[in-house]
Scaffold this motif. Structure first.
Motif, short mmCIF file in Angstrom:
data_model
loop_
_atom_site.label_atom_id
_atom_site.label_comp_id
_atom_site.label_asym_id
_atom_site.label_seq_id
_atom_site.Cartn_x
_atom_site.Cartn_y
_atom_site.Cartn_z
N PHE A 295 40.42 44.39 23.93
CA PHE A 295 41.20 44.90 25.06
C PHE A 295 40.27 45.30 26.21
N ALA A 296 39.17 45.92 25.89
CA ALA A 296 38.22 46.33 26.93
C ALA A 296 37.67 45.12 27.68
N LYS A 297 37.41 44.04 26.95
CA LYS A 297 36.92 42.81 27.60
C LYS A 297 37.98 42.24 28.54
N LEU A 298 39.25 42.24 28.08
CA LEU A 298 40.33 41.74 28.93
C LEU A 298 40.46 42.60 30.17
N TYR A 299 40.40 43.91 30.00
CA TYR A 299 40.53 44.83 31.13
C TYR A 299 39.45 44.56 32.17
N ASP A 300 38.22 44.42 31.70
CA ASP A 300 37.11 44.15 32.62
C ASP A 300 37.32 42.81 33.34
N ARG A 301 37.82 41.83 32.61
CA ARG A 301 38.06 40.52 33.20
C ARG A 301 39.12 40.59 34.29
N ILE A 302 40.18 41.37 34.03
CA ILE A 302 41.26 41.51 35.01
C ILE A 302 40.74 42.22 36.26
N MET A 303 40.01 43.29 36.07
CA MET A 303 39.50 44.04 37.21
C MET A 303 38.55 43.18 38.05
N THR A 304 37.71 42.39 37.38
CA THR A 304 36.80 41.49 38.10
C THR A 304 37.59 40.45 38.88
N GLY A 305 38.64 39.90 38.25
CA GLY A 305 39.48 38.91 38.92
C GLY A 305 40.18 39.49 40.14
N MET A 306 40.64 40.72 40.04
CA MET A 306 41.29 41.37 41.19
C MET A 306 40.31 41.51 42.36
N THR A 307 39.10 41.93 42.04
CA THR A 307 38.09 42.11 43.08
C THR A 307 37.80 40.79 43.79
N LYS A 308 37.70 39.72 43.01
CA LYS A 308 37.44 38.39 43.59
C LYS A 308 38.61 37.94 44.45
N ASN A 309 39.84 38.17 43.96
CA ASN A 309 41.01 37.75 44.73
C ASN A 309 41.09 38.48 46.07
N ILE A 310 40.81 39.76 46.05
CA ILE A 310 40.87 40.55 47.29
C ILE A 310 39.77 40.09 48.25
N ALA A 311 38.59 39.82 47.71
CA ALA A 311 37.48 39.37 48.56
C ALA A 311 37.83 38.04 49.22
N LYS A 312 38.50 37.16 48.45
CA LYS A 312 38.90 35.86 48.99
C LYS A 312 39.88 36.03 50.15
N MET A 313 40.87 36.92 49.94
CA MET A 313 41.89 37.13 50.98
C MET A 313 41.32 37.86 52.18
N GLY A 314 40.47 38.84 51.90
CA GLY A 314 39.92 39.65 52.97
C GLY A 314 38.98 38.84 53.84
#
Length: 324
Positions: free
Chosen positions: A305-324
């Motif tokens: 679960f911790a690995k999934l959580y980290d993966r999700i948070m990393t993905g969110m950061t990348k998505n926001i950076a792409k949009m921003g």
């Protein structure tokens, strides 16, 4: 104070019924200070708690849950109205410094949230009533056949017993002269560009998913689904209302009236639930192909679960950076 200009994160968790997506949403909400926002078209109804497997009081005590049981069964919740409410809840979560976690299996709701809605004109009440009356008179399979004659593209996408969507397709083409497929093919104009969506799909192997569907219905009966449906039927509501056609409701109603015995009603409800889950799997595969796919049973350990959580948070950061 000026409005934030950076896109704001939203986590969307989709998947078929009984897949474990609500449990995953709760676990992530606890970890990320999140708000669980319902995107299930039947869990919005206050009268259907057990039959729709809404989160329990214990679940709701562990994290904030919204848009569950917000309207009575006597009303019709549209995708447009749900989207309006969901966007308000997302904004409220961001204002409170929380992560919005939208979870549900209603593909139309999720698509409307992320992509916007087609600009279909409002249908006159008389046209809508005529479509409902026609479906009540000839039945969904016959309405599906009639729709196929004038709108074969939409008919090919719809199940012959999906009365709600058949009525919608029929009323749109009768009122506008254009098929709902034509309307939906036009690019929506109201996509929420201020939001950044990270998407997950919970997708267990089919044999396990179907077994979970079967077990869930038996658990509903143990928890008092018969009493819940009896109270719903006692209201004397229009049988064409969406809440009256929720999975399990017609079968339990038939059992209560003596039309079907308990075993027959159970088998029918379980089969219809498995069929629905299969259609949901197909929808998510076709409509959300870029989503991270996972089997919730693989997240039983804290390490996974911790690995999934980290993966999700990393993905969110990348998505926001792409949009921003």
């Amino acid at each position: 104070m000026s409005e934030p200009t950076d896109p704001r994160p939203v986590l969307v968790i989709g998947g078929p019924t009984a897949s474990g997506k609500s449990g995953l949403a709760l676990a992530l909400a606890k970890r990320a200070n999140g708000v669980v926002i319902n995107a299930d078209s039947m869990q919005v109804y206050a009268d259907l708690h057990i039959v729709t497997a809404r989160p329990s009081a214990a679940d709701e005590a562990q994290a904030l849950h919204t848009l569950y049981g917000v309207v009575p069964a006597s009303t019709r919740m549209s995708a447009a109205r749900w989207r309006e409410l969901a966007l308000a809840e997302i904004d409220a979560a961001h204002a409170a410094g929380r992560l919005p976690i939208v979870v549900g299996g209603t593909g139309l709701y999720l698509r409307s949230l992320m992509q916007g809605l087609s600009d279909i004109p409002e249908i006159p009440a008389g046209t809508r009533q005529a479509a409902m009356d026609l479906q009540a008179e000839i039945g969904s399979p016959a309405l599906h056949a009639r729709l196929a004659e004038i709108d074969p593209v939409t008919a090919a996408r719809l199940h012959p017993t999906d009365s709600q969507r058949l009525i919608r397709a029929w009323e749109v083409i009768q009122a506008t002269g254009r098929s709902i497929s034509d309307w939906q093919s036009a690019p929506p104009t109201d996509a929420p560009t201020h939001l950044s969506f990270t998407t997950l799909v919970v997708e267990p192997p089919r044999p396990r998913l179907y077994a979970q569907c079967d077990r869930r219905f038996l658990l509903m009966l143990e928890q008092g689904a018969e009493q819940e449906v009896a109270a719903l039927m006692a209201q004397g509501l229009d049988p064409a209302l969406p809440a009256m056609k929720a999975l399990g409701v017609p079968e339990i109603a038939s059992m209560l009236s003596g039309t079907l015995d308990r075993n027959a009603a159970t088998e029918k409800a379980q089969q219809l639930t498995r069929n629905y889950a299969k259609r949901q799997l197909t929808w998510f595969r076709n409509q959300m192909p870029a989503a991270l796919r996972l089997d919730s049973t693989e997240l039983a350990s804290e390490t996974a679960f911790a690995k999934l959580y980290d993966r999700i948070m990393t993905g969110m950061t990348k998505n926001i950076a792409k949009m921003g």
